[in-house]
Design an enzyme around this catalytic site. Structure first.
Site, PDB file in Angstrom:
ATOM      1  N   GLY A  10       5.580   3.410  -3.023  1.00  0.00           N
ATOM      2  CA  GLY A  10       5.526   2.326  -2.038  1.00  0.00           C
ATOM      3  C   GLY A  10       4.805   1.115  -2.593  1.00  0.00           C
ATOM      4  O   GLY A  10       4.064   0.442  -1.881  1.00  0.00           O
ATOM      5  N   ALA A  11       5.056   0.821  -3.869  1.00  0.00           N
ATOM      6  CA  ALA A  11       4.329  -0.273  -4.523  1.00  0.00           C
ATOM      7  C   ALA A  11       5.143  -1.562  -4.582  1.00  0.00           C
ATOM      8  O   ALA A  11       4.766  -2.497  -5.270  1.00  0.00           O
ATOM      9  CB  ALA A  11       3.917   0.159  -5.937  1.00  0.00           C
ATOM     10  N   GLY A  14       3.116  -4.815   0.256  1.00  0.00           N
ATOM     11  CA  GLY A  14       1.943  -4.459   1.045  1.00  0.00           C
ATOM     12  C   GLY A  14       0.803  -3.817   0.263  1.00  0.00           C
ATOM     13  O   GLY A  14       0.412  -4.277  -0.816  1.00  0.00           O
ATOM     14  N   GLY A  16       0.510  -0.923  -1.313  1.00  0.00           N
ATOM     15  CA  GLY A  16       0.819  -0.337  -2.618  1.00  0.00           C
ATOM     16  C   GLY A  16       0.912  -1.389  -3.713  1.00  0.00           C
ATOM     17  O   GLY A  16       0.437  -1.166  -4.843  1.00  0.00           O
ATOM     18  N   SER A 139      -3.609   7.071   8.069  1.00  0.00           N
ATOM     19  CA  SER A 139      -3.644   6.015   9.085  1.00  0.00           C
ATOM     20  C   SER A 139      -4.687   6.407  10.102  1.00  0.00           C
ATOM     21  O   SER A 139      -5.330   7.459   9.970  1.00  0.00           O
ATOM     22  CB  SER A 139      -2.260   5.926   9.734  1.00  0.00           C
ATOM     23  OG  SER A 139      -2.274   5.048  10.845  1.00  0.00           O
ATOM     24  N   TYR A 164       5.275   8.733  14.273  1.00  0.00           N
ATOM     25  CA  TYR A 164       4.520   8.207  13.132  1.00  0.00           C
ATOM     26  C   TYR A 164       3.138   8.878  13.073  1.00  0.00           C
ATOM     27  O   TYR A 164       2.693   9.321  12.012  1.00  0.00           O
ATOM     28  CB  TYR A 164       4.406   6.683  13.270  1.00  0.00           C
ATOM     29  CG  TYR A 164       3.564   6.028  12.223  1.00  0.00           C
ATOM     30  CD1 TYR A 164       4.020   5.915  10.902  1.00  0.00           C
ATOM     31  CD2 TYR A 164       2.295   5.517  12.529  1.00  0.00           C
ATOM     32  CE1 TYR A 164       3.223   5.313   9.928  1.00  0.00           C
ATOM     33  CE2 TYR A 164       1.514   4.909  11.565  1.00  0.00           C
ATOM     34  CZ  TYR A 164       1.985   4.805  10.271  1.00  0.00           C
ATOM     35  OH  TYR A 164       1.204   4.216   9.305  1.00  0.00           O
TER      36      TYR A 164
HETATM   37  N1  LIG Z   1      -0.046  -1.845   7.563  1.00  0.00           N
HETATM   38  C1  LIG Z   1      -0.853  -1.132   8.329  1.00  0.00           C
HETATM   39  O1  LIG Z   1      -1.500  -1.651   9.270  1.00  0.00           O
HETATM   40  C2  LIG Z   1      -1.043   0.333   8.055  1.00  0.00           C
HETATM   41  C3  LIG Z   1      -2.025   1.027   8.801  1.00  0.00           C
HETATM   42  C4  LIG Z   1      -2.203   2.390   8.535  1.00  0.00           C
HETATM   43  C5  LIG Z   1      -1.465   3.016   7.561  1.00  0.00           C
HETATM   44  N2  LIG Z   1      -0.515   2.321   6.862  1.00  0.00           N
HETATM   45  C6  LIG Z   1       0.242   3.033   5.828  1.00  0.00           C
HETATM   46  O2  LIG Z   1       0.156   2.305   4.621  1.00  0.00           O
HETATM   47  C7  LIG Z   1       1.222   2.695   3.758  1.00  0.00           C
HETATM   48  C8  LIG Z   1       1.818   1.464   3.104  1.00  0.00           C
HETATM   49  O3  LIG Z   1       2.426   0.667   4.102  1.00  0.00           O
HETATM   50  P1  LIG Z   1       2.297  -0.930   4.152  1.00  0.00           P
HETATM   51  O4  LIG Z   1       1.475  -1.253   5.352  1.00  0.00           O
HETATM   52  O5  LIG Z   1       1.911  -1.495   2.837  1.00  0.00           O
HETATM   53  O6  LIG Z   1       3.813  -1.302   4.559  1.00  0.00           O
HETATM   54  P2  LIG Z   1       5.001  -1.969   3.707  1.00  0.00           P
HETATM   55  O7  LIG Z   1       4.608  -3.328   3.272  1.00  0.00           O
HETATM   56  O8  LIG Z   1       6.198  -1.842   4.581  1.00  0.00           O
HETATM   57  O9  LIG Z   1       5.127  -1.036   2.444  1.00  0.00           O
HETATM   58  C9  LIG Z   1       5.711   0.250   2.554  1.00  0.00           C
HETATM   59  C10 LIG Z   1       6.184   0.699   1.201  1.00  0.00           C
HETATM   60  O10 LIG Z   1       6.817   1.981   1.344  1.00  0.00           O
HETATM   61  C11 LIG Z   1       8.114   1.911   0.746  1.00  0.00           C
HETATM   62  N3  LIG Z   1       9.082   2.828   1.351  1.00  0.00           N
HETATM   63  C12 LIG Z   1       9.404   2.944   2.659  1.00  0.00           C
HETATM   64  N4  LIG Z   1      10.391   3.846   2.801  1.00  0.00           N
HETATM   65  C13 LIG Z   1      10.692   4.309   1.560  1.00  0.00           C
HETATM   66  C14 LIG Z   1      11.638   5.230   1.037  1.00  0.00           C
HETATM   67  N5  LIG Z   1      12.504   5.874   1.828  1.00  0.00           N
HETATM   68  N6  LIG Z   1      11.662   5.469  -0.307  1.00  0.00           N
HETATM   69  C15 LIG Z   1      10.826   4.798  -1.122  1.00  0.00           C
HETATM   70  N7  LIG Z   1       9.915   3.906  -0.694  1.00  0.00           N
HETATM   71  C16 LIG Z   1       9.858   3.658   0.635  1.00  0.00           C
HETATM   72  C17 LIG Z   1       8.529   0.467   0.967  1.00  0.00           C
HETATM   73  O11 LIG Z   1       9.617   0.135   0.137  1.00  0.00           O
HETATM   74  P3  LIG Z   1      10.558  -1.142   0.440  1.00  0.00           P
HETATM   75  O12 LIG Z   1       9.808  -2.321  -0.119  1.00  0.00           O
HETATM   76  O13 LIG Z   1      11.809  -0.843  -0.270  1.00  0.00           O
HETATM   77  O14 LIG Z   1      10.716  -1.221   1.945  1.00  0.00           O
HETATM   78  C18 LIG Z   1       7.229  -0.255   0.620  1.00  0.00           C
HETATM   79  O15 LIG Z   1       7.042  -0.331  -0.765  1.00  0.00           O
HETATM   80  C19 LIG Z   1       2.193   3.483   4.635  1.00  0.00           C
HETATM   81  O16 LIG Z   1       2.040   4.858   4.363  1.00  0.00           O
HETATM   82  C20 LIG Z   1       1.736   3.172   6.048  1.00  0.00           C
HETATM   83  O17 LIG Z   1       2.043   4.231   6.937  1.00  0.00           O
HETATM   84  C21 LIG Z   1      -0.294   0.988   7.082  1.00  0.00           C
END
Ligand SMILES: NC(=O)c1ccc[n+]([C@@H]2O[C@H](COP(=O)([O-])OP(=O)(O)OC[C@H]3O[C@@H](n4cnc5c(N)ncnc54)[C@H](OP(=O)(O)O)[C@@H]3O)[C@@H](O)[C@H]2O)c1
Length: 251
Positions: A10-11, A14, A16, A139, A164
């Site tokens: 997920g890099a 966001g 990652g 989370s 989720y």
């Molecule tokens: N943002 C928040 O407030 C928050 C709070 C608590 C926990 N989190 C957790 O933080 C982590 C990172 O999320 P983020 O907030 O940085 O969101 P994000 O910007 O949407 O990043 C998510 C990453 O996961 C990848 N991904 C999603 N589905 C995938 C799949 N089927 N195969 C491969 N890669 C996939 C995305 O790839 P694409 O670029 O191709 O979409 C993206 O690189 C997640 O586990 C999320 O649950 C986030």
């Protein structure tokens, strides 16, 4: 982090992406996983730019597919004789229930089963590289969640945010049991809550959610701040011997 091999899922966006940039800037040899070849290439260039041109290895895998996770693990094992840090970070929330091509509910498949399977396939390499660390992005959404063991594929119980939370509870339980099984191996397993972070998260659930996430940006953290605890878990001597814990803001 010089000479440390770090794999981050997920890099492409966001938290990652911010973590990849920070780890590369500290001298780590960073490898990233993305599901789109193009986005993964762009992210690798952004990470490389953050570290004065370091080489960033890229792997393309759709983590919703178990065949793709298996192919990813095989590629990683072939390319990386050492693996010092595995960061299971990819994740998403889906407002409506969808099935993967394996017939598994999508949120459960990506957020829980993918890190479970990838870690299982890479754990011997991590043990052989010990001291090594496994970090999973959980989370705060697990609070109040309960895993529906009687309806694991959420056929009857699907609610977007509730589901989720179930997957994020699974991340924490997985970390806890993984740490127990890894006791004495030199490999630690921890997870963390990044806080509310302005990323691409929840931008896939229609206009209303998209507008809501834009409004929340006013109070959300930057991806760099969201990645701070991840970075600390990946690098700090403070947590070299800590395992099986859930962190928020380094606590
Ligand atoms: N943002 C928040 O407030 C928050 C709070 C608590 C926990 N989190 C957790 O933080 C982590 C990172 O999320 P983020 O907030 O940085 O969101 P994000 O910007 O949407 O990043 C998510 C990453 O996961 C990848 N991904 C999603 N589905 C995938 C799949 N089927 N195969 C491969 N890669 C996939 C995305 O790839 P694409 O670029 O191709 O979409 C993206 O690189 C997640 O586990 C999320 O649950 C986030």
């Amino acid at each position: 982090m010089q000479s440390k091999n770090v794999l981050v899922t997920g890099a492409t966006n966001g938290i990652g992406l911010a973590a990849g940039q920070a780890l590369a800037a500290l001298g780590a040899s960073v490898a990233i996983v993305g599901r789109s070849a193009n986005k993964t290439r762009v992210a690798a260039a952004q990470i490389s730019a953050a570290s004065k041109g370091a080489t960033v290895a890229t792997f393309v895998a759709d983590l919703s597919s178990q065949a793709s996770v298996r192919a990813l693990a095989a590629e990683v094992l072939a390319c990386h004789p050492r693996l010092d840090v595995l960061v299971n970070n990819a994740g998403a929330m889906h407002g409506t229930r969808k099935l993967t091509k394996d017939g598994i509910e999508l949120t459960w498949a990506v957020n829980h089963l993918a890190p479970f399977l990838l870690t299982t396939l890479l754990v011997d390499r991590l043990k052989a590289s010990a001291p090594a660390r496994i970090i999973t992005t959980a989370s705060g959404a697990h609070q109040g969640a309960r895993i529906p063991f009687e309806d694991l594929n959420a056929e009857r119980s699907y609610r977007g945010f509730g589901r989720y939370g179930e997957t994020k509870l699974a991340n924490i339980l997985f970390t806890s049991e993984l740490a127990r099984r890894l006791e004495g191996s030199g490999v630690t397993a921890n997870c963390y809550h990044p806080g509310l972070v302005a990323t691409g998260f929840n931008r896939n659930n229609g206009l209303l959610m998209d507008l809501g996430m834009t409004a929340l940006k006013l109070v959300a953290r930057s991806p760099q701040t969201g990645a701070d605890t991840l970075l600390w878990l990946a690098t700090s001597p403070d947590v070299a011997d800590v395992s099986g814990k859930y962190f928020l803001d380094r606590e």
